[in-house]
Design an enzyme around this catalytic site. Structure first.
Site, PDB file in Angstrom:
ATOM      1  N   MET A  30       0.837  -1.200   0.000  1.00  0.00           N
ATOM      2  CA  MET A  30       0.000   0.000   0.000  1.00  0.00           C
ATOM      3  C   MET A  30       0.873   1.251   0.000  1.00  0.00           C
ATOM      4  O   MET A  30       0.405   2.353   0.285  1.00  0.00           O
ATOM      5  CB  MET A  30      -0.957   0.003   1.187  1.00  0.00           C
ATOM      6  N   ALA A  35      11.789  -0.128   5.392  1.00  0.00           N
ATOM      7  CA  ALA A  35      12.782  -1.205   5.278  1.00  0.00           C
ATOM      8  C   ALA A  35      12.139  -2.586   5.257  1.00  0.00           C
ATOM      9  O   ALA A  35      12.681  -3.520   4.651  1.00  0.00           O
ATOM     10  CB  ALA A  35      13.788  -1.106   6.427  1.00  0.00           C
ATOM     11  N   GLY A  36      10.985  -2.739   5.902  1.00  0.00           N
ATOM     12  CA  GLY A  36      10.295  -4.018   5.849  1.00  0.00           C
ATOM     13  C   GLY A  36       9.850  -4.350   4.434  1.00  0.00           C
ATOM     14  O   GLY A  36      10.022  -5.480   3.959  1.00  0.00           O
ATOM     15  N   HIS A  37       9.285  -3.362   3.745  1.00  0.00           N
ATOM     16  CA  HIS A  37       8.924  -3.569   2.341  1.00  0.00           C
ATOM     17  C   HIS A  37      10.158  -3.904   1.505  1.00  0.00           C
ATOM     18  O   HIS A  37      10.117  -4.755   0.621  1.00  0.00           O
ATOM     19  CB  HIS A  37       8.272  -2.309   1.759  1.00  0.00           C
ATOM     20  N   GLN A  61     -10.553  -2.377   1.716  1.00  0.00           N
ATOM     21  CA  GLN A  61     -10.178  -3.059   2.951  1.00  0.00           C
ATOM     22  C   GLN A  61     -10.231  -2.144   4.170  1.00  0.00           C
ATOM     23  O   GLN A  61      -9.860  -2.538   5.270  1.00  0.00           O
ATOM     24  CB  GLN A  61      -8.793  -3.693   2.828  1.00  0.00           C
ATOM     25  N   GLN A 148       5.138 -11.372   7.214  1.00  0.00           N
ATOM     26  CA  GLN A 148       4.429 -12.176   8.211  1.00  0.00           C
ATOM     27  C   GLN A 148       3.903 -11.355   9.378  1.00  0.00           C
ATOM     28  O   GLN A 148       3.282 -11.919  10.279  1.00  0.00           O
ATOM     29  CB  GLN A 148       5.351 -13.291   8.725  1.00  0.00           C
ATOM     30  N   GLN A 153      -3.544 -12.429   7.571  1.00  0.00           N
ATOM     31  CA  GLN A 153      -3.744 -12.086   6.172  1.00  0.00           C
ATOM     32  C   GLN A 153      -3.058 -13.098   5.262  1.00  0.00           C
ATOM     33  O   GLN A 153      -3.648 -13.570   4.277  1.00  0.00           O
ATOM     34  CB  GLN A 153      -3.195 -10.681   5.904  1.00  0.00           C
TER      35      GLN A 153
END
Length: 282
Positions: A30, A35-37, A61, A148, A153
């Site tokens: 989105m 950094a996670g992306h 959503q 995760q 999801q």
């Protein structure tokens, strides 16, 4: 790197790649990338010849009182980061390009969506499943990579892919965390300075439950009470939406942590709802 704004343009580009014999990876996001992306994009880059990153704040959503309008957005920065990490195309459509005015088709996995986030966000996973299926149909990827942190999801999407015989492999990557343990999220920008300093207590509570299980406690109710006491002591102004012990695939509640069990939590601090989880080995 190409910027694609319409489903037709995305379909044409991916169809051309497949005709050329290329494998394709997809990372749905989105936007407001962090950094996670990037960890998801880097993993996807390793797994295929071509990489598509979608940047789409999916309106279906979000509930009527949620943060759709104020959800953080920064497409120019997202494009720069995606290109730096090897994306071949970014798909960034407007909502009207993804949903016709009379859109009437939805995809649901109701059994897995009735608890945890689905209990307080009843339309959330319907919107997630629908938009992810649309993206998978458009891209036809060999692999799609997800984080995760949103474990429920991912479990729902994997069940959807299994039940509908989708061809793509759905891969989950470990939660990417700040140095103090806070799970990275685009919504972390909502936190005040004081809130940000204290919210690592959520991760500390998860690790405390992990230690209690290692010490021999297996009663989920008792462990849940311990977690709630920890939050009450460390974040007295917080409100727990849920702290649930569930089967990691079916999302069904479990009474004893005597085999692999997911502890999933959602905690409100101020106006911010933070989710996190830990897989406990019974």
């Amino acid at each position: 790197m190409d910027l694609l704004n319409t489903p037709a343009a995305l379909r044409i580009q991916c169809r051309q790649w497949r005709k050329q014999g290329h494998s394709i990876a997809l990372v749905p996001t989105m936007g407001f990338l962090h950094a996670g992306h990037m960890s998801l994009i880097d993993e996807a880059r390793k797994r295929a010849d071509k990489l598509v990153v979608s940047v789409f704040v999916n309106p279906t959503q979000f509930g009527p009182n949620e943060d759709l309008d104020r959800y953080p957005r920064d497409l120019p920065r997202d494009l720069k980061l995606a290109e730096e990490h090897g994306a071949d195309a970014v798909f960034a459509p407007e909502p009207g390009a993804m949903y016709e005015p009379d859109h009437a088709t939805w995809v649901e996995v109701p059994e897995l969506a009735k608890g945890l986030c689905g209990a307080s966000r009843p339309i959330h996973f319907r919107g997630v499943c629908t938009v992810v299926l649309k993206l998978l149909n458009l891209v036809q990827p060999d692999v799609a990579v997800f984080g995760q942190k949103d474990w429920q999801q991912l479990a729902i999407l994997k069940r959807m892919a299994r039940d509908l015989n989708l061809d793509a492999e759905l891969v989950g990557m470990p939660i990417f965390r700040e140095a103090d343990g806070l799970a990275m999220s685009s919504r972390n920008v909502y936190l005040t300075g004081d809130e940000r300093a204290r919210v690592p207590a959520i991760r500390q509570g998860l690790l405390l439950m992990q230690q209690r299980v290692k010490d021999g406690e297996t009663d989920a109710e008792q462990l849940g009470l311990m977690f709630r006491r920890h939050i009450a002591d460390t974040l007295p102004d917080a409100r727990i939406d849920y702290a649930a012990f569930v089967h990691p695939e079916s999302m069904a509640p479990v009474a004893r942590v005597d085999k692999a069990t997911l502890l999933a939590v959602a905690v409100f601090i101020g106006k911010v709802r933070l989710i996190d989880n830990i897989l406990l080995e019974g």
